[in-house]
Scaffold this motif. Structure first.
Motif, PDB file in Angstrom:
ATOM      1  N   GLU A  34     -36.027 -37.340  33.754  1.00 52.53           N
ATOM      2  CA  GLU A  34     -34.709 -36.777  33.932  1.00 52.53           C
ATOM      3  C   GLU A  34     -34.632 -36.033  35.265  1.00 52.53           C
ATOM      4  OE1 GLU A  34     -33.519 -34.875  30.366  1.00 52.53           O
ATOM      5  OE2 GLU A  34     -31.450 -34.644  31.013  1.00 52.53           O
ATOM      6  N   ARG A  35     -33.455 -36.097  35.867  1.00 55.83           N
ATOM      7  CA  ARG A  35     -33.207 -35.357  37.104  1.00 55.83           C
ATOM      8  C   ARG A  35     -31.803 -34.793  37.014  1.00 55.83           C
ATOM      9  NH1 ARG A  35     -33.779 -39.260  40.806  1.00 55.83           N
ATOM     10  NH2 ARG A  35     -35.978 -38.869  41.212  1.00 55.83           N
ATOM     11  N   PHE A  36     -31.656 -33.512  37.235  1.00 56.94           N
ATOM     12  CA  PHE A  36     -30.330 -32.892  37.127  1.00 56.94           C
ATOM     13  C   PHE A  36     -30.297 -31.625  37.964  1.00 56.94           C
ATOM     14  CE2 PHE A  36     -31.921 -29.578  34.340  1.00 56.94           C
ATOM     15  CZ  PHE A  36     -32.926 -30.187  33.621  1.00 56.94           C
ATOM     16  N   PHE A  37     -29.084 -31.074  38.096  1.00 60.24           N
ATOM     17  CA  PHE A  37     -28.897 -29.787  38.742  1.00 60.24           C
ATOM     18  C   PHE A  37     -28.690 -28.719  37.673  1.00 60.24           C
ATOM     19  CE2 PHE A  37     -28.898 -30.784  43.115  1.00 60.24           C
ATOM     20  CZ  PHE A  37     -28.186 -31.956  43.331  1.00 60.24           C
ATOM     21  N   PHE A  38     -29.197 -27.524  37.947  1.00 57.10           N
ATOM     22  CA  PHE A  38     -28.952 -26.384  37.070  1.00 57.10           C
ATOM     23  C   PHE A  38     -28.256 -25.322  37.903  1.00 57.10           C
ATOM     24  CE2 PHE A  38     -29.194 -23.387  33.835  1.00 57.10           C
ATOM     25  CZ  PHE A  38     -29.794 -22.219  34.269  1.00 57.10           C
ATOM     26  N   GLU A  39     -27.035 -24.954  37.487  1.00 53.34           N
ATOM     27  CA  GLU A  39     -26.247 -23.996  38.246  1.00 53.34           C
ATOM     28  C   GLU A  39     -26.554 -22.583  37.791  1.00 53.34           C
ATOM     29  OE1 GLU A  39     -22.115 -24.758  38.525  1.00 53.34           O
ATOM     30  OE2 GLU A  39     -22.367 -26.818  39.220  1.00 53.34           O
ATOM     31  N   LYS A  44     -27.203 -24.477  43.017  1.00 53.96           N
ATOM     32  CA  LYS A  44     -27.423 -25.666  42.180  1.00 53.96           C
ATOM     33  C   LYS A  44     -28.877 -26.064  42.385  1.00 53.96           C
ATOM     34  CE  LYS A  44     -24.021 -28.745  42.175  1.00 53.96           C
ATOM     35  NZ  LYS A  44     -22.890 -29.592  42.601  1.00 53.96           N
ATOM     36  N   ARG A 122     -35.018 -20.337  30.202  1.00 53.06           N
ATOM     37  CA  ARG A 122     -34.076 -20.303  29.067  1.00 53.06           C
ATOM     38  C   ARG A 122     -33.380 -21.663  28.920  1.00 53.06           C
ATOM     39  NH1 ARG A 122     -32.697 -15.320  31.356  1.00 53.06           N
ATOM     40  NH2 ARG A 122     -30.691 -16.126  32.085  1.00 53.06           N
ATOM     41  N   MET A 123     -33.040 -22.281  30.027  1.00 46.71           N
ATOM     42  CA  MET A 123     -32.375 -23.580  29.997  1.00 46.71           C
ATOM     43  C   MET A 123     -33.271 -24.637  29.369  1.00 46.71           C
ATOM     44  SD  MET A 123     -32.516 -26.710  31.792  1.00 46.71           S
ATOM     45  CE  MET A 123     -33.195 -26.313  33.394  1.00 46.71           C
ATOM     46  N   GLN A 126     -33.294 -24.213  25.701  1.00 49.53           N
ATOM     47  CA  GLN A 126     -32.024 -24.660  25.121  1.00 49.53           C
ATOM     48  C   GLN A 126     -31.960 -26.178  25.071  1.00 49.53           C
ATOM     49  OE1 GLN A 126     -28.751 -23.256  24.349  1.00 49.53           O
ATOM     50  NE2 GLN A 126     -29.882 -21.389  23.895  1.00 49.53           N
ATOM     51  N   LYS A 127     -32.468 -26.817  26.087  1.00 51.78           N
ATOM     52  CA  LYS A 127     -32.313 -28.272  26.210  1.00 51.78           C
ATOM     53  C   LYS A 127     -33.317 -29.036  25.348  1.00 51.78           C
ATOM     54  CE  LYS A 127     -31.086 -31.474  29.957  1.00 51.78           C
ATOM     55  NZ  LYS A 127     -31.448 -32.703  29.289  1.00 51.78           N
TER      56      LYS A 127
END
Lengths: 165, 193
Positions: A34-39, A44, A122-123, A126-127
Motif C-alpha cells: 500500500e502507498r498513501f498520503f497521511f495528512e 501530506k 495512531r493512524m 486505526q487502519k
C-alpha cells in the motif's frame, strides 16, 4: 558537409524523441502492499507499506537526513528479509522525500516532527487494528525525531518497542 | 478554489476557441518530460509578432505570446496538469534557424494518484480519497526551433526546449521541475507565404 550535418540533426532529434518515449521507468520496488498520503497539520506525509501484513507486526522506519527518504531503505537484502517476516512502514517525514503539503517555515520544529510520528502510529492502529504490534525504528535523524517523540508525546502507549540505529 | 478552476478552464478553452483563427496562431504538440523521463504531453498555440529588431545580416528578433496546456505523470504519486501563458523572444537567423528565450506563468493542478487519510478531531481515521492541490507554476526556458516566415512553407517545424518551472507553494517553499520538451509546430496555412 553542411547537408550531412543538417540530415544528422534531424536524425538526432528523432532519436532523442524516441528515446524519451521509451525512457519511462516504473518504481524500483515490487509488491508494494500500500502507498498513501497521511495528512497531519498541513503536511501530506508519504507512507509506503511493504511486507507481511498478516504477521500483524509493523515496524515504522524513520529515515535519516534530514532530507532523506523512506525509499532509501526499501532496496537491498536486509529490507527483503525484514519484509518476509514483518510489515515495514516507510515514512517520508515532513518536507522530505515524497511528502508534500502547505505549511509555514515558522512552524517547523522538533515537536512538530514528533507529533507527526505519534499521529502516524495512531493512524496505523486505526487502519490495521488496535491489536497490531508496532515498533519504532529510527536511523540518524530519524533516531533523533523518534527519541524526541518517545519523550514528548504519548506515542509509547502505542508501541511495543523501539530501535535506534 | 473556484476562481482557480475557472481560470484554468478559461485558459484551456482559449486554446480551442475558433476566434484564434483570426490571429493565425501556430499550433504545436510535443513530448513534455519532467526530469526528462516523467512522460507528458504539451499543446501550444502561439502568435509571432512583427520583428522588433532586424540586423544587417538579415537575422531578426521577434516577440511572441502563447497559451500552453500540459500534463505529465510522476509515476509514484501524482499527475500534473497546468495551463500557462507564455511569452518571449525568438531570434531567427538568415537561414531560418531559431533560438528562443521565454518565460511562462500559469496554474498547476497536482492530482494525487494515491489515497489520502487523516485523523479527525475524535481520533477516527477518515478516507479523503484521491485529493490534489493547486499551485502557481512560473518558469523560464530556452529553446531551438520555431515557426518563422522563412520556414512557413513547411508543414512540420521541429523544436526542442529546456525549461525550469517552479511549483509553489510546495511544503514550506517551492519545488523546481526541470522539463525537457521536444515536438513540432504545425504552421497555420494562412501564414505560409
Amino acid at each position: 558537409m553542411s547537408k550531412y550535418l543538417y540530415i544528422s540533426f534531424r536524425t538526432y532529434i528523432a532519436f532523442l524523441t524516441v528515446s524519451c518515449l521509451f525512457a519511462c521507468q516504473g518504481p524500483i520496488e515490487a509488491d508494494t502492499i500500500e502507498r498513501f498520503f497521511f495528512e497531519h497539520k498541513g503536511a501530506k506525509l508519504a507512507v509506503q507499506i511493504d511486507g507481511n501484513i498478516e504477521s500483524e507486526v509493523f515496524v515504522l522506519l524513520l529515515h535519516g537526513g534530514p532530507g532523506g527518504s523512506g525509499h532509501e531503505y526499501n532496496t537491498g537484502t536486509y529490507s527483503e528479509l525484514l519484509e518476509d517476516k514483518y510489515a515495514m512502514v516507510y515514512l517520508d517525514q515532513r518536507g522530505q522525500g515524497a511528502s508534500q503539503g502547505n505549511y509555514s517555515n515558522d512552524e517547523l520544529n522538533l515537536q512538530l516532527y514528533s507529533d507527526d510520528i505519534a499521529a502516524v502510529c495512531r493512524m496505523l492502529k486505526q487502519k490495521y487494528g488496535q491489536d497490531i504490534s508496532l515498533f519504532l525504528a529510527g536511523h540518524s535523524w530519524g533516531g533523533m525525531t523518534g527519541s524526541h517523540a518517545l519523550i514528548n508525546t504519548n506515542v509509547q502507549d502505542d508501541l511495543k518497542g523501539w530501535m535506534e540505529l | 478554489m473556484h476562481i482557480k478552476i475557472i481560470w484554468t478552464f478559461l485558459f484551456s478553452l482559449f486554446l480551442f476557441n475558433p476566434l484564434m483563427s483570426q490571429i493565425n496562431p501556430d499550433w504545436a504538440v510535443g513530448y513534455y518530460g519532467a526530469y526528462t523521463y516523467q512522460p507528458g504531453i504539451i499543446l501550444k498555440a502561439e502568435q509571432l509578432f512583427e520583428p522588433i529588431r532586424v540586423n544587417k545580416n538579415k537575422s531578426m528578433i521577434k516577440p511572441y505570446l502563447g497559451l500552453e496546456l500540459a500534463s505529465y505523470f510522476h509515476f509514484q504519486n501524482n499527475a500534473y496538469i497546468n495551463s500557462s501563458l507564455s511569452g518571449g523572444l525568438q531570434r531567427i537567423g538568415k537561414k531560418g534557424r531559431s533560438f528562443r528565450l521565454f518565460a511562462s506563468v500559469g496554474v498547476l493542478r497536482a492530482q494525487n494518484l494515491i489515497k489520502s487519510y487523516r485523523l479527525n478531531e475524535s481520533g477516527q481515521l477518515e478516507d479523503l480519497g484521491r485529493k490534489g492541490n493547486w499551485g502557481f507554476f512560473p518558469g523560464l526556458g530556452i529553446g531551438l526551433g520555431g515557426p518563422s516566415t522563412r520556414n512557413r512553407g513547411k508543414k512540420i517545424i521541429p523544436y526542442a526546449n529546456f525549461r525550469l518551472q517552479m511549483q509553489t507553494p510546495y511544503n514550506d517553499h517551492f519545488l523546481l521541475h526541470p522539463i525537457f520538451e521536444i515536438g513540432t509546430y504545425f504552421s497555420s496555412s494562412k501564414n505560409r507565404r
